[in-house]
Write an enzyme that holds these catalytic residues in place. Sequence first.
Site, short mmCIF file in Angstrom:
data_model
loop_
_atom_site.label_atom_id
_atom_site.label_comp_id
_atom_site.label_asym_id
_atom_site.label_seq_id
_atom_site.Cartn_x
_atom_site.Cartn_y
_atom_site.Cartn_z
CG ASP A 1 87.00 21.67 14.71
OD1 ASP A 1 87.54 20.82 15.77
OD2 ASP A 1 85.72 22.37 15.08
CG HIS B 1 83.86 16.57 19.49
ND1 HIS B 1 84.46 16.67 19.60
CD2 HIS B 1 84.07 18.96 20.83
CE1 HIS B 1 85.63 17.52 19.43
NE2 HIS B 1 85.40 18.10 19.74
CG ASP C 1 88.97 24.23 16.25
OD1 ASP C 1 89.14 24.27 15.15
OD2 ASP C 1 88.11 23.35 16.94
CG HIS D 1 89.84 20.08 18.80
ND1 HIS D 1 89.59 20.43 19.19
CD2 HIS D 1 90.44 19.09 19.71
CE1 HIS D 1 90.10 21.84 19.75
NE2 HIS D 1 90.94 20.78 20.16
#
Length: 632
Positions: A239, A203, A327, A241
């Site tokens: 991931d 990120h 996740d 996200h």
Amino acid sequence: EEDDEEENKIKENEEEILVDSDSEQENSKFIPQVDGMNDEEGEEKEELRNEITKQTIMQDLNDSEDDEEFNPNQPGIESDNFDTDSDFDDDSLHPERPERIVSIYLLLRSNSIFQKCFRLPAREATDEELCYVHTPEYIKAVDNFHASGGSSGLNYEQGDVYINKYTHQVARVAAGSVCALTESVCKGELDNGFAIVRSPGHHAEREKAMGFCIYSNVAIAAKLAKEKYNKKVLVIDWDVHHGNGTQNALYQDDDILFISIHRCGRDFYPFTSGYINEIGDAPGYNINIAFPGSYYSNDLIAAFSEIVLPVAHQFNPDLVLVSAGFDAVEGDRWGNSHVAPETFGVLTNMLSSVASGKLVLALEGGYNLSETAKSVSHCMKVLLGDPPIYPNTYDDPPLQKFVLDAVKLKLSPYWSCLNPPINSNTIHKIVKNHENEFKEEFMKNKRWRYEVINEYGKRILELPQNSATKKKRLDRQVSKILTESGSGEAFYSLASMYYNGDDYKNTVDFEKAYQFSKLAADYLNPEGMRLLGVMYRKGQFVEQNDRQSYSWFKKAVEYGSISAINNLAYMYMCGYGTKQNVKKAAFLFKKGCEYDLSDSYYNLSQCYKLGTGVSKNLEKAEYYLSKVATIL
């Protein structure tokens, strides 16, 4: 017995560290995360920590690091030191905490995986390496943040990035360790490896820390492999996200292909990126496989089989880097998806066929400690040469096939290996409007909705009349419809069937109706949201709750449900679940009239007759009542 005695000593030492670190937390500007780094000042606390690290990690290896025989066929395992400051089961702690690494290490050690790996020493990233992605000003701000009392000019997201005096060093070690492992693979010293590091990186933007991330670890390593070793690099991010930082760092590059498989939407972090139409400034070299809601193992495996592997083989990279976030695993409350831990071993095995097996994984997200550790363990076993263990749903078709078709349609002009779906007008519209979260076409497109429902109803009518056989065959047909359509609309159709008992006897089942309505709502289906509102209002299967009912009706209207307009107006009119507001109710009845809802015509006529929420007007009251008669 000796091991038990040693563990008791370690626990006592850990308690001393915990007391010491608590006092240190009181002086930190933000919630501190002590990451097991050595203190250059040689404080007693850090000496004790180093002793614990030495006892719990290094002495459990079969041979000492100095005597270890180097074997390039062993996977490299790269990790920073382990911290034991916090309670494993305390969910009140920040999710990106030291126990993430500790839990992985403990499982790898107990499964004798760690001992089979060649362990590379961690190192800090150099300024030169960090500058592959980040600006010198940003790097300086990170280095100086704590010393300056937070006035270094560092740009970061307050609320999800927590910083203390160790952060600059820990972040450098995370990025540097991924680089070190990447270099070993580029040089041919190792075939593959896993960098088990934190903080994560995907990120982090060029000049901003966000999403628990300080430096863009994998993007830095990819640039290093390209610039220093002249490698053609494939970067995979699985991931849950979207890796916005990685995407932005590589967006203009046609020697580095970035493919991200994630959940996407304006209600899911990072909210504004990761859509299918983001294909790169070098078109086709940025691929987003974006699921609009929760997804499953078979969705991920299908994405790899139908898109990732064909494109990877056509691209033909020299090296594969993976932002390995876990996740999306079942039980991770930050991902809210349903992927089995074994699935990540399957994906690792699939990637082993690319770039002659030159594969580097780097830890990103994953906040359910036990499930993340299991997921890493499955990946490590495959890197060691074991066959993958397939999840129970391996042979099931993907639930979200329409997403894969949308990606193929968008990317097929740039990759000949992708065959776009036939008769894909609706899919094309989904791609075109993907920045609106599939909402414009997927949720509001009546043709798409009714095609699914009509096909579903047709198959039900074709079933034999015997009720027991009918129900059994219905379940099979339902499963087939769901996998073929892959939409929240199909989930709502099933919920509606169970709620109303349509077309077959004795099959009203409020429990199943609720479950499938919830699934439909997860996929932002407005009618599923409306049905949840009805069930909460009537107390069907769930406890009667007007507040929940009001919330679901309101959300259903926001996402385009026409039929929910009347429901929401009724809640405002009676003050159920919200403050009574007759003006809002009358306004919503007017909106309902625009869609020829007979209930709205009738209720609005009563509003004008009684002067409720509008000025009393008997002429208008009569007019709207006549419209009801016309519709009936």
